[in-house]
Design a protein around this motif. Structure first.
Motif, short mmCIF file in Angstrom:
data_model
loop_
_atom_site.label_atom_id
_atom_site.label_comp_id
_atom_site.label_asym_id
_atom_site.label_seq_id
_atom_site.Cartn_x
_atom_site.Cartn_y
_atom_site.Cartn_z
N HIS A 77 0.88 -1.40 0.02
CA HIS A 77 -0.05 0.00 0.01
C HIS A 77 0.88 1.40 -0.03
CE1 HIS A 77 -2.92 -2.74 1.97
NE2 HIS A 77 -3.32 -2.58 0.76
N ASP A 100 -5.19 -1.11 -5.85
CA ASP A 100 -5.11 -2.16 -4.50
C ASP A 100 -3.86 -1.45 -3.93
OD1 ASP A 100 -3.19 -2.47 -6.65
OD2 ASP A 100 -3.22 -4.41 -6.74
N SER A 103 -5.17 2.11 0.67
CA SER A 103 -5.38 1.47 2.25
C SER A 103 -6.35 2.35 2.91
CB SER A 103 -4.33 1.08 2.87
OG SER A 103 -3.75 2.02 3.78
N ALA A 128 -10.67 3.66 0.76
CA ALA A 128 -9.68 4.55 1.08
C ALA A 128 -10.44 6.02 1.65
CB ALA A 128 -8.93 4.76 0.14
#
Length: 202
Positions: A77, A100, A103, A128
């Motif tokens: 992340h 991806d 976070s 997020a």
């Protein structure tokens, strides 16, 4: 073993896929920073590519500009990302491009050209939380210094990597809250998109 052997490589960080996809453009910095295990990027993030004609390399259709971001070796992340968008609408493209690498605990700041100058928002998207702010100080770097209470003079003697470390470290501790709105609400609230080519000599 040489000192350089321990340097953080981009492929060991959350930047690996973005780099492989050719999205990290016009870098002012794309290198390990002074913090062990950290890799830094300052430049543009390509969000949408133009269709390629034969072998002609065309500039991307859409970018997030003035990006500052860091990644840590072995962590999938991005802990910190900030950049400038002409339109709030492109938050969706940023979130989908970063995908991806985002976070729930990351600090992500987007300065948008077409939101009310007196407003600051938090917008949850793709798991997020994005801080969405107006652009007042002309550059994302200056905006971040202002937001994080960093003195420009204190950072003057640092190199590009050192400046990025200072901004990232302060951003990771940022815990101010703003009004939370949905992406759909943001689309309703945003103003017209300025033509960036206006007032430019042809």
């Amino acid at each position: 073993m040489t000192a350089t052997a321990t340097q953080t490589e981009i492929q060991d960080t959350a930047f690996a896929r973005l780099e492989a996809e050719g999205r990290l453009l016009n870098p002012v910095l794309k290198a390990p920073t002074h913090k062990p295990g950290r890799f830094g990027f300052r430049g543009e993030l390509a969000l949408r590519f133009s269709a390629k004609l034969a072998d002609e390399a065309r500039p991307p259709e859409l970018t997030c500009d003035q990006v500052m971001a860091v990644a840590t070796a072995g962590d999938k992340h991005l802990p910190f990302f900030c950049g400038w968008l002409l339109s709030f609408e492109s938050l969706k493209d940023v979130a989908e491009t970063l995908g991806d690498t985002l976070s729930a605990g990351g600090k992500y700041f987007l300065f948008c050209d077409n939101i009310d100058l007196s407003k600051k928002y938090q917008v949850p998207y793709k798991g997020a939380m994005f801080y969405v702010l107006p652009i007042l100080e002309n550059t994302v770097y200056n905006e971040m210094l202002e937001l994080l209470y960093l003195e420009k003079g204190d950072l003057k003697k640092k190199d590009t990597a050192g400046k990025l470390d200072a901004v990232a470290d302060a951003a990771l501790k940022f815990d101010v809250t703003f009004d939370t709105i949905t992406y759909a609400e943001g689309l309703e609230l945003m103003g017209p998109v300025r033509n960036p080519n206006e007032n430019r000599p042809v």
